[in-house]
Design an enzyme around this catalytic site. Structure first.
Site, PDB file in Angstrom:
ATOM      1  N   ARG A 187      69.830  -3.304  -3.865  1.00  0.00           N
ATOM      2  CA  ARG A 187      69.155  -4.548  -3.500  1.00  0.00           C
ATOM      3  C   ARG A 187      69.223  -5.598  -4.609  1.00  0.00           C
ATOM      4  O   ARG A 187      68.906  -6.752  -4.388  1.00  0.00           O
ATOM      5  CB  ARG A 187      67.689  -4.259  -3.147  1.00  0.00           C
ATOM      6  CG  ARG A 187      67.547  -3.423  -1.888  1.00  0.00           C
ATOM      7  CD  ARG A 187      66.088  -3.180  -1.573  1.00  0.00           C
ATOM      8  NE  ARG A 187      65.435  -2.382  -2.592  1.00  0.00           N
ATOM      9  CZ  ARG A 187      65.417  -1.053  -2.621  1.00  0.00           C
ATOM     10  NH1 ARG A 187      66.025  -0.366  -1.692  1.00  0.00           N
ATOM     11  NH2 ARG A 187      64.780  -0.408  -3.567  1.00  0.00           N
ATOM     12  N   ASP A 225      70.303   8.626  -8.243  1.00  0.00           N
ATOM     13  CA  ASP A 225      69.239   8.058  -7.433  1.00  0.00           C
ATOM     14  C   ASP A 225      69.844   7.059  -6.467  1.00  0.00           C
ATOM     15  O   ASP A 225      70.403   6.057  -6.887  1.00  0.00           O
ATOM     16  CB  ASP A 225      68.215   7.361  -8.331  1.00  0.00           C
ATOM     17  CG  ASP A 225      67.096   6.732  -7.540  1.00  0.00           C
ATOM     18  OD1 ASP A 225      66.540   7.408  -6.664  1.00  0.00           O
ATOM     19  OD2 ASP A 225      66.788   5.555  -7.811  1.00  0.00           O
ATOM     20  N   GLY A 275      71.493   6.608  -2.206  1.00  0.00           N
ATOM     21  CA  GLY A 275      72.671   6.896  -1.404  1.00  0.00           C
ATOM     22  C   GLY A 275      72.691   8.281  -0.794  1.00  0.00           C
ATOM     23  O   GLY A 275      73.567   8.596   0.000  1.00  0.00           O
ATOM     24  N   HIS A 329      69.583   0.775  -8.025  1.00  0.00           N
ATOM     25  CA  HIS A 329      68.265   0.315  -7.580  1.00  0.00           C
ATOM     26  C   HIS A 329      68.259   0.045  -6.077  1.00  0.00           C
ATOM     27  O   HIS A 329      67.700  -0.934  -5.619  1.00  0.00           O
ATOM     28  CB  HIS A 329      67.818  -0.921  -8.344  1.00  0.00           C
ATOM     29  CG  HIS A 329      67.782  -0.740  -9.832  1.00  0.00           C
ATOM     30  ND1 HIS A 329      66.864   0.072 -10.440  1.00  0.00           N
ATOM     31  CD2 HIS A 329      68.572  -1.230 -10.809  1.00  0.00           C
ATOM     32  CE1 HIS A 329      67.084   0.053 -11.753  1.00  0.00           C
ATOM     33  NE2 HIS A 329      68.108  -0.714 -11.990  1.00  0.00           N
ATOM     34  N   GLY A 381      64.570   9.910  -2.218  1.00  0.00           N
ATOM     35  CA  GLY A 381      63.449   9.031  -1.897  1.00  0.00           C
ATOM     36  C   GLY A 381      63.570   8.303  -0.574  1.00  0.00           C
ATOM     37  O   GLY A 381      62.619   8.237   0.199  1.00  0.00           O
TER      38      GLY A 381
END
Length: 189
Positions: free
Chosen positions: A82, A115, A117, A79, A138
């Site tokens: 964070r 998702d 890195g 995620h 992203g």
């Protein structure tokens, strides 16, 4: 954490009040249900014809459980790092996830995305080589958007594509099917 959103969304109406004084990130986290369990995932998979995907897989064990409970896709993700200090990156976890799925005979039954890195075309190559079916970009796209709007996103995607193509050539790969796990050194992960 510094952004204080004055608006409330439709899901916040009714008896549920969300404290937005501590920032948007904290307000969004208030929707996380800590009682969610693997049996809930199994139930969801059983009552829908939609493809069920789970984001936030951080171990090989959880990848196997997700596949066994009906998930058809997983997103190996922390995620954005964070949520937990020092959480492993997606590519670090991917090695463990793919090994666990192969050992359980489930690696061909579930789609695996990474998702987080990914910053370079070479990162995309590494994730695909290690077994990912897809790689999220992203954050680079967000940075391009923030800096230069739509043109920044186009430039970011173009740069990633060009870096990936260069990496393919440098590794002697004519296409995606030529990418192999042994092309990535994982001993430092």
């Amino acid at each position: 954490m510094r952004f204080k959103a004055p608006q409330k969304s439709a899901v916040q109406e009714g008896d549920t009040q969300v404290d937005t004084s501590r920032g948007t990130a904290n307000a969004l986290s208030s929707f996380i249900d800590p009682s969610l369990s693997w049996s809930d995932i199994e139930w969801i998979a059983g009552v829908t014809r939609l493809t069920l995907g789970l984001k936030g897989i951080q171990s090989g064990k959880d990848a196997v459980l997700a596949a066994q409970r009906g998930a058809k896709a997983i997103l190996v993700s922390n995620h954005g790092g964070r949520q937990l200090d020092y959480a492993r990156s997606g590519v670090e976890v991917l090695v463990e996830v793919m090994a666990a799925l192969r050992e359980a005979g489930l690696d061909r039954q579930i789609t695996v995305f990474v998702d987080g890195g990914t910053r370079r075309g070479t990162d995309i190559f590494k994730c695909l080589a290690l077994g990912a079916d897809g790689v999220g970009i992203g954050r680079p796209a967000l940075h391009g958007l923030a800096a230069y709007g739509e043109a920044g996103v186009v430039k970011t995607v173009t740069m990633l594509r060009d870096e990936f193509a260069t990496c393919l050539m440098m590794m002697g790969c004519q296409g995606l099917t030529d990418i192999k796990a042994e092309m990535v050194v994982t001993s430092k992960l």
